[in-house]
Design a protein around this motif. Sequence first.
Motif, short mmCIF file in Angstrom:
data_model
loop_
_atom_site.label_atom_id
_atom_site.label_comp_id
_atom_site.label_asym_id
_atom_site.label_seq_id
_atom_site.Cartn_x
_atom_site.Cartn_y
_atom_site.Cartn_z
N LYS A 22 -12.79 14.62 -8.56
CA LYS A 22 -11.72 14.30 -8.82
C LYS A 22 -10.65 12.59 -9.82
O LYS A 22 -11.46 11.92 -9.84
N VAL A 23 -10.26 12.48 -9.77
CA VAL A 23 -9.53 11.95 -11.24
C VAL A 23 -8.04 10.94 -10.66
O VAL A 23 -7.52 12.01 -9.88
N LEU A 24 -7.61 10.30 -11.10
CA LEU A 24 -6.50 9.49 -10.02
C LEU A 24 -5.24 9.52 -11.87
O LEU A 24 -5.80 9.43 -12.42
N LEU A 25 -4.31 10.17 -11.33
CA LEU A 25 -3.13 10.57 -12.36
C LEU A 25 -2.39 9.63 -11.56
O LEU A 25 -1.38 9.50 -11.06
N TYR A 39 -5.25 10.06 -16.64
CA TYR A 39 -5.80 10.41 -15.64
C TYR A 39 -7.20 8.93 -16.02
O TYR A 39 -7.43 8.44 -16.80
N PHE A 40 -7.90 8.61 -14.86
CA PHE A 40 -8.26 7.49 -14.46
C PHE A 40 -9.67 7.67 -14.39
O PHE A 40 -9.82 8.46 -13.14
N THR A 41 -11.37 7.50 -14.55
CA THR A 41 -12.18 7.57 -14.00
C THR A 41 -13.06 6.69 -13.69
O THR A 41 -13.04 5.55 -15.14
N PRO A 42 -14.52 6.23 -12.92
CA PRO A 42 -14.47 5.28 -12.35
C PRO A 42 -15.46 5.21 -13.73
O PRO A 42 -15.73 5.60 -14.65
N ASN A 43 -15.56 3.28 -14.71
CA ASN A 43 -16.61 3.37 -15.68
C ASN A 43 -17.96 3.70 -15.08
O ASN A 43 -18.87 3.83 -13.70
N ALA A 44 -18.56 4.69 -16.53
CA ALA A 44 -20.20 5.15 -16.01
C ALA A 44 -21.06 4.36 -16.01
O ALA A 44 -21.92 4.27 -14.80
N LYS A 45 -20.67 2.61 -16.76
CA LYS A 45 -21.82 1.93 -16.73
C LYS A 45 -21.68 1.28 -15.27
O LYS A 45 -22.66 0.17 -14.54
N ASP A 46 -20.47 0.76 -15.07
CA ASP A 46 -20.29 -0.21 -14.17
C ASP A 46 -19.57 0.23 -12.84
O ASP A 46 -17.90 0.87 -13.37
N ILE A 102 -0.71 10.88 -8.47
CA ILE A 102 -1.88 11.79 -7.73
C ILE A 102 -3.82 11.35 -7.77
O ILE A 102 -3.94 10.98 -8.92
N TYR A 103 -4.24 11.59 -6.75
CA TYR A 103 -5.23 11.66 -6.67
C TYR A 103 -6.05 12.78 -7.07
O TYR A 103 -5.94 13.99 -5.39
N SER A 107 1.14 -1.06 0.24
CA SER A 107 -0.29 -0.67 -0.08
C SER A 107 0.92 1.04 0.34
O SER A 107 1.64 1.41 0.98
N PHE A 108 1.18 1.77 -1.07
CA PHE A 108 2.59 3.06 -1.63
C PHE A 108 1.05 4.03 -1.40
O PHE A 108 1.92 5.65 -1.24
N ALA A 109 -0.43 4.30 -1.48
CA ALA A 109 -0.83 5.34 -1.16
C ALA A 109 -2.18 5.02 -1.19
O ALA A 109 -2.75 4.22 -1.31
N CYS A 110 -3.28 5.79 -0.60
CA CYS A 110 -4.75 6.04 -0.40
C CYS A 110 -5.28 6.76 -0.89
O CYS A 110 -4.91 7.92 -0.23
N TRP A 111 -6.57 6.51 -1.47
CA TRP A 111 -7.30 7.82 -1.22
C TRP A 111 -8.35 7.13 -0.57
O TRP A 111 -9.22 6.30 -1.69
N ALA A 112 -9.35 8.23 -0.01
CA ALA A 112 -10.76 7.31 0.18
C ALA A 112 -12.05 8.45 -0.89
O ALA A 112 -11.53 9.80 -0.83
#
Length: 411
Positions: free
Chosen positions: A150-153, A169-176, A140-141, A86-91
């Motif tokens: 926020k997005v995951l970079l 950068y990554f964003t949650p899948n809008a459908k699932d 980075i979040y 666990s090198f980085a965490c964001w809630a």
Amino acid sequence: MRFRLSLLLLFAAIGVSFGAEPTITWKKTVLDKKFRSEGVAIADVNKDGKIDVLNGEYWYEAPDWKAHEMKPPTDYKDGLQNYSHSFACWADDFNGDGFPDLIVIDFPGDPCYWLENPQGKEGHWKKHIIWHSACNETPIYADLLGTGKKVLLMGFQPKGKGNEGQMAYFTPNAKDPNALWDMHPISTPSMPPKMEDGKPVKGTGFEVPGTQKFSHGLGVGDVNNDGKNDVLCTGGWWEQPAKTDGTTPWAFHPANLGEACADMFVLDMDGDGKMDVVSSSAHKFGIWWHQQKPGKENPTFLRHDLFKDLVSETHAMHFVDIDGDGLKDLVTGKRFWSHGRSEPGSDKSAMVYWFKASKSKDGVISFTPMPIDDDSGIGTQFCVQDINGDGLLDVIVSNKKGVCVIEQVRK
């Protein structure tokens, strides 16, 4: 009038002043003495109105900090020859059920994932893969696009291609929300060189900087003063376009922004209206800034040292207003035993500092180091947030020294 003057004289006599800087002290609480992770987050896990601490292995329930397993824990011993997962965490709430979940960045290059909060109940948290590869040791979040979300970079590498990489950068899948996240390119993919007789041809191919699994240094900030966040690494910066479509790579501006560093922050250090870059050494001594200068095609950057020998292994840093004076300060410290005892200053105390910002009349910013603690350190990512609801920023860490909450106290 005479009564008011008497009160002022009385306050002065007993040491009360108006407009004076607050006296800041720090109160440390050790939640766990074991090495669990080098990343940490805070959130109200069970929605009882109190802010808890999470590190991917456990969550610690406020106010008594009872430990709850998030997944089967691993014994990393003292960390001298071991690394956590666990090198980085964001809630954040990724499935929309109203309960905070947790992003976990595993060992560099490995898949990253989010853990699903069992709605505050006991039991292990369900694991959902975000992406097959998480590269650069400073992911980075953040609200990169200025949308309030926020997005995951981070960088990543194609499967089976450890010599190639791409920034995205990554964003949650809008459908699932349980599916792999959507990837939005910041850079183009790396291009491997052409090969002839088993050897690479000179002048062919290129590697995207900052995208290898052990790359260091990443930042978000408005380098060119156009009102939009750009993405920085030590090899240059990607300019956010006027309109982002989530599929077109951003224009890259090469620049020498120093050696392997941690988080990179954009601010005008010298008051000339151009944005400069502040960063710190991930594994050696040094905190520095790079002064933006005009160049033929792209700006150039000139390095200036701020603190050459104060603290080493400053593998993460925050840029926040600690004392509430309207100027953002720096917060960093030692990642204790980042590579065992092999790094410079590894035998020094596990310090945490905040660096008070001051600005002169001509706009020049300077920083003054203020110790927070000498036996905790910071890990590869840590929190500077208000955990107790008093409106003051606190420091929360999880690393080889254990898990700590360091609360800011005002007098």
